[in-house]
Enzyme design. Structure first.
Site: not given
Length: 350
Positions: A91, A95, A142, A160, A208
């Site tokens: 993952h 934030r 996450e 990105h 993207e």
């Protein structure tokens, strides 16, 4: 490592490294005695015959060569182990300022599912895991919400995330309808045929959208900018065991990309490294956090990271309270990754 002093052609000169550990031959004393008794043969100065001196020097050389061989063996062994380790991108962590708002955007606009959510009030944060399939077999997101913090600096280093969709134009229309921001309208990528678009989530993270057929990993890319592409490629190959899938240079726009991963782009998530000509450092902000990767052994992983130029920020071992073994590191550009024990990770999901 034993330091070998080259032998002069005219005489046999023992390496001082061979004597420096002996109290009988402190270097300062040797130098003083040599200056006083230059007429005495060197073999008598050291209390050794010439053939013993030769044997001592050869032994020193042997120790040095053995050390080099052992180091080379260690590197080769670790490289082989890293390549054979069962690794997978688990993952990506970052934030957000409003957890509910972000979950709503990802589920309604990007088609993700909320996989699980956990609140840790004693440490004042909440996590949410979202993705396109179960965590035990898919790369997921996450999200972290820290109590009372509603805004973060994304910085210039993060690029990105990439998401593969069946119809880019249709997804863009949905994003617009939900009030999302489109920063690049659908169209072919420059110099290619793949249809792409760029959108932004409520916190300003760029995504993207890539038009592809059905894929087992719709969440397919994390793009990070680096200051030295060759250095980054070597590090991720050796320390992380990733494969260089392809590179593309765009001199017209003055940047080069390298795709790194644990399998083909159409089936596995990849790390897209971008080098912009002449830019060696980036402000990383405080929004993007890290990528988590599974491993069979966090201890050996940490050894390899140290050996091949990374910095360990958390020594390998179990986390307090849950016993999941992890190790955390920084790559040469300062991007953070966390390696998680494969078995412990699956136990967390039970």
């Amino acid at each position: 490592m034993v330091r070998i002093i080259p032998m002069a052609a005219s005489s046999i000169r023992p390496s001082l490294a061979c004597f420096s550990d002996s109290p009988r031959f402190p270097i300062s004393l040797l130098s003083r005695n040599l200056s006083r008794t230059l007429h005495v043969p060197q073999s008598q100065l050291f209390g050794l015959t010439s053939h013993k001196l030769l044997r001592r020097s050869v032994n020193c050389l042997g120790v040095a060569e053995s050390g080099k061989a052992a180091q080379a063996t260690t590197q080769d062994d670790l490289l082989t182990w890293v390549k054979n380790d069962k690794r997978r991108m688990l993952h990506v962590v970052y934030r957000v300022g409003d957890m509910d708002r972000t979950i709503k955007f990802y589920t309604e606009c990007l088609g993700m599912k909320l996989l699980r959510k956990r609140d840790i009030p004693e440490e004042k944060y909440t996590n949410a895991f979202l993705g396109y399939g179960p965590e035990d077999s898919h790369f997921v997101i996450e999200l972290t919400y820290n109590y009372g913090v509603d805004k973060y600096d994304i910085g210039a280093g993060f690029g990105h995330f990439g998401i593969a969709v069946d119809d880019v134009a249709k997804t863009v229309e949905l994003v617009k309808a939900k009030g999302g921001k489109v920063s690049r309208e659908p169209g072919p990528v420059k110099g290619g045929k793949t249809v792409i678009a760029f959108i932004e989530d409520p916190d300003g993270y760029k995504f993207e959208l890539l038009e592809r057929g059905p894929t087992p990993e719709p969440l397919c890319q994390v793009m990070l900018r680096v200051g030295d592409l060759d250095r980054a490629i070597k590090f991720y190959e050796k320390a992380f065991g990733m494969e260089l899938l392809r590179t593309r240079d765009n001199p017209e726009y003055k940047y080069t990309i390298a795709m790194m991963g644990y399998g083909p782009e159409d089936k596995f998530p990849v790390l897209e490294l971008t080098y912009n000509y002449g830019v060696t450092e980036y402000d990383k902000g405080n929004a993007y956090a890290q990528i988590a990767i599974g491993t069979d052994d966090v201890y050996k992983t940490a050894e390899a990271i140290k050996l091949f130029g990374g910095k360990i920020t958390r020594e390998p071992g179990p986390l307090p309270g849950i016993s999941t073994k992890i190790t955390a590191c920084l790559d040469p550009d300062g991007w953070k990754s966390v390696f998680v024990d494969n078995i412990d990770f699956l136990k967390e999901l039970e």
